[in-house]
Design an enzyme around this catalytic site. Structure first.
Site, PDB file in Angstrom:
ATOM      1  N   TYR A 223       0.836  -1.198   0.000  1.00  0.00           N
ATOM      2  CA  TYR A 223       0.000   0.000   0.000  1.00  0.00           C
ATOM      3  C   TYR A 223       0.877   1.257   0.000  1.00  0.00           C
ATOM      4  O   TYR A 223       0.680   2.173  -0.806  1.00  0.00           O
ATOM      5  CB  TYR A 223      -0.896  -0.044   1.231  1.00  0.00           C
ATOM      6  CG  TYR A 223      -1.863   1.094   1.376  1.00  0.00           C
ATOM      7  CD1 TYR A 223      -3.045   1.125   0.651  1.00  0.00           C
ATOM      8  CD2 TYR A 223      -1.614   2.122   2.279  1.00  0.00           C
ATOM      9  CE1 TYR A 223      -3.947   2.168   0.812  1.00  0.00           C
ATOM     10  CE2 TYR A 223      -2.513   3.160   2.446  1.00  0.00           C
ATOM     11  CZ  TYR A 223      -3.675   3.176   1.708  1.00  0.00           C
ATOM     12  OH  TYR A 223      -4.559   4.201   1.870  1.00  0.00           O
TER      13      TYR A 223
ATOM     14  N   LYS B 216       1.403   4.035  -2.997  1.00  0.00           N
ATOM     15  CA  LYS B 216       1.152   5.458  -2.774  1.00  0.00           C
ATOM     16  C   LYS B 216       2.380   6.274  -3.181  1.00  0.00           C
ATOM     17  O   LYS B 216       2.268   7.319  -3.829  1.00  0.00           O
ATOM     18  CB  LYS B 216       0.813   5.724  -1.310  1.00  0.00           C
ATOM     19  CG  LYS B 216      -0.546   5.201  -0.867  1.00  0.00           C
ATOM     20  CD  LYS B 216      -1.686   6.046  -1.399  1.00  0.00           C
ATOM     21  CE  LYS B 216      -3.017   5.687  -0.757  1.00  0.00           C
ATOM     22  NZ  LYS B 216      -4.148   6.436  -1.375  1.00  0.00           N
TER      23      LYS B 216
ATOM     24  N   ASN C 297      -2.732   9.191  10.289  1.00  0.00           N
ATOM     25  CA  ASN C 297      -3.791   8.222  10.588  1.00  0.00           C
ATOM     26  C   ASN C 297      -5.095   8.965  10.806  1.00  0.00           C
ATOM     27  O   ASN C 297      -5.333   9.487  11.900  1.00  0.00           O
ATOM     28  CB  ASN C 297      -3.426   7.417  11.846  1.00  0.00           C
ATOM     29  CG  ASN C 297      -2.254   6.487  11.615  1.00  0.00           C
ATOM     30  OD1 ASN C 297      -1.124   6.936  11.403  1.00  0.00           O
ATOM     31  ND2 ASN C 297      -2.517   5.202  11.625  1.00  0.00           N
TER      32      ASN C 297
ATOM     33  N   ARG D 185       1.784   6.667  16.931  1.00  0.00           N
ATOM     34  CA  ARG D 185       1.235   7.106  15.654  1.00  0.00           C
ATOM     35  C   ARG D 185       0.715   8.534  15.768  1.00  0.00           C
ATOM     36  O   ARG D 185       0.552   9.059  16.867  1.00  0.00           O
ATOM     37  CB  ARG D 185       0.077   6.171  15.226  1.00  0.00           C
ATOM     38  CG  ARG D 185       0.510   4.753  14.907  1.00  0.00           C
ATOM     39  CD  ARG D 185       1.294   4.696  13.613  1.00  0.00           C
ATOM     40  NE  ARG D 185       1.687   3.329  13.244  1.00  0.00           N
ATOM     41  CZ  ARG D 185       2.818   2.740  13.639  1.00  0.00           C
ATOM     42  NH1 ARG D 185       3.650   3.382  14.430  1.00  0.00           N
ATOM     43  NH2 ARG D 185       3.102   1.527  13.232  1.00  0.00           N
TER      44      ARG D 185
END
Lengths: 314, 314
Positions: free
Chosen positions: B145, B149, B174, B212
């Protein structure tokens, strides 16, 4: 120079191309068991080649059959050409990126241990740099060919992380040597040879002061031979001379080697060209025990000999 | 907060998705003339939307028709899912990279001036970094992924260099918020909401200490609205909160917001996860005059409200 590859089974994809023919010779000399794959077979199969498979790498069954039982794959096929790739990026992605990654996935499924990919040190970096470019330098390719090579490198790195097969991308600078054609606008040395021999004017973008890293194809072949014995983690490795020369330097060297002057046709600079592209090749020395052996003068003299021998038959 | 987009015609591709619905609201509020495109139309077309086009972005005629006459395109469609992309890279390249770049080429041919792409700040960098990641940080995505991108970003950058259309990739950290689903394993906040409400055990890889950068979807929408008025050169811009929180922090915040504890099921660490991923968002402030406005506490409270309102109907 390369350590023997005694008995190691190596598939060379794109074996009939400019670099491929030199890699096949180098692998045979290093005692590898070489299978060759290309669209067409040459008139004479090179000595020592176990099998020459004729087929298209975009045919999955061809890649599956040819890669079965191989220890390593040297992947030199490229369905992209720098000059045309920019015009249809979606098709470039399909025919170049998808096709190459698919071939790698098939090789992995065949049980191949090591996949060596011919990337492009001349295009993946894209940016100016006064110092030679190391493999961790930023990458901002300025044409679709370079973007595709970079994308393939990333997918191959991922295969190395996620799956069994190890992958190594060799970022080759500007290769030149015997057998390089001039009609696909890929090689400045080949173009200069042809203009020198035919007496036609050679177009030069800008003033000829752009700096490039030219590496002799025999040295490139030795790098692939060395990489066939590589046992470290998946990585990316620059393969160049480590030194920069200007376009005008190259033209002078070609003139000297052929004994025939080249008429230059100066055209406006192309803004997409970088002024300077020289590779740092210390990682290749560390990881592959490889350094280039052939000086620019010797390499260009050998190349000129090849061009002059083709006269007047060609 | 966004400067008005008075009369600017904007096509939102993927308008019915999690981020798309918020972007459409933001654009309508900023006076843009919004055309929406997605696989299906919602039961109620949002107020202010000029037209809702139903169709598949992989159908070139659909993209050509929808992009004709638009000033800007916000491209949020993605045919990739992080969880499945790793297993068939060639198909991922075809359905994700090629399809997106083809859509951009069609938009460029339609005369679109500005193409905004939703990239992934959570995956394109891949590497550890103690400091927040700037846009020029090295990129080593650890899943397909992220590689896709990144590849799309590079092709779009090239379109910005070679052609008329300007391209901007927003690297979204996120995202979380109202409307995010939990069943596609894309959002930790959504997953925690669901486990909290349903009382099921939530699997946690490692000890929950990974860090994150969570950004509220309303702020993400405002970033796209601001980017629709962007007039600088083609570029890549981080969109995040700029601050890191641990997975366990997020879970505690969700528990507080819903009032329902979450049972955790600790599983072995996944080596492909990075320990820390936090974005430096100063470029967004400089180029888009955008900064996130919604605190994590407020955003999670709003998100919990959305989940709780859906009970027991869903």
């Amino acid at each position: 120079m390369s350590a023997g590859l005694g008995g190691r089974r190596v598939l060379v994809v794109g074996a009939g191309g400019f670099i491929g023919r030199h890699v096949v010779s180098g692998l045979v000399a290093a005692q590898a068991k070489v299978t060759a794959l290309d669209l067409a077979a040459p008139k004479r199969i090179p000595n020592g080649v176990v099998e020459w498979v004729t087929g298209n790498v975009s045919d999955e069954s061809v890649v599956a059959a040819a890669s079965a039982g191989q220890d390593a794959v040297v992947y030199l096929a490229s369905n992209s050409l720098p000059a045309s790739a920019n015009h249809d990026l979606a098709e470039e992605i399909n025919s170049h990126v998808r096709a190459t990654v698919k071939a790698a996935e098939i090789c992995e499924a065949s049980g191949v241990d090591l996949f060596l990919f011919a990337s492009s040190g001349g295009t993946v970096y894209g940016l100016e740099a006064d110092e030679p470019l190391v493999e961790d330098s930023p990458t901002r390719p300025r044409n679709a060919y370079g973007v595709s090579k970079l994308a393939i490198e990333h997918y191959l790195r991922l295969i190395g992380v996620l799956r069994h097969m190890k992958t190594v991308s060799l970022r080759i600078a500007n290769p030149y040597g015997e057998g390089q054609r001039s009609h696909r606008s890929q090689g400045v040395v080949a173009a200069a040879m042809q203009h020198s021999i035919e007496g036609t004017a050679m177009p030069i973008w800008g003033d000829g002061s752009v700096v490039r890293d030219f590496v002799y194809v025999g040295d490139v072949a030795e790098a692939f031979v060395a990489a066939c014995g590589y046992e470290g983690p998946s990585t990316v490795i620059n393969i160049g001379s480590g030194a920069g020369v200007t376009l005008l330097d190259i033209i002078r060297l070609v003139e000297t080697a052929t004994g025939r002057p080249i008429r230059l046709d100066f055209e406006p600079d192309r803004p997409i060209d970088v002024r300077r592209n020289v590779l740092d090749i210390r990682r290749a020395a560390r990881h592959l025990s490889w350094t280039p052996k052939v000086s620019l003068e010797s390499g260009i003299a050998a190349t000129a000999g090849w061009w002059l021998r083709r006269l007047p038959a060609d």
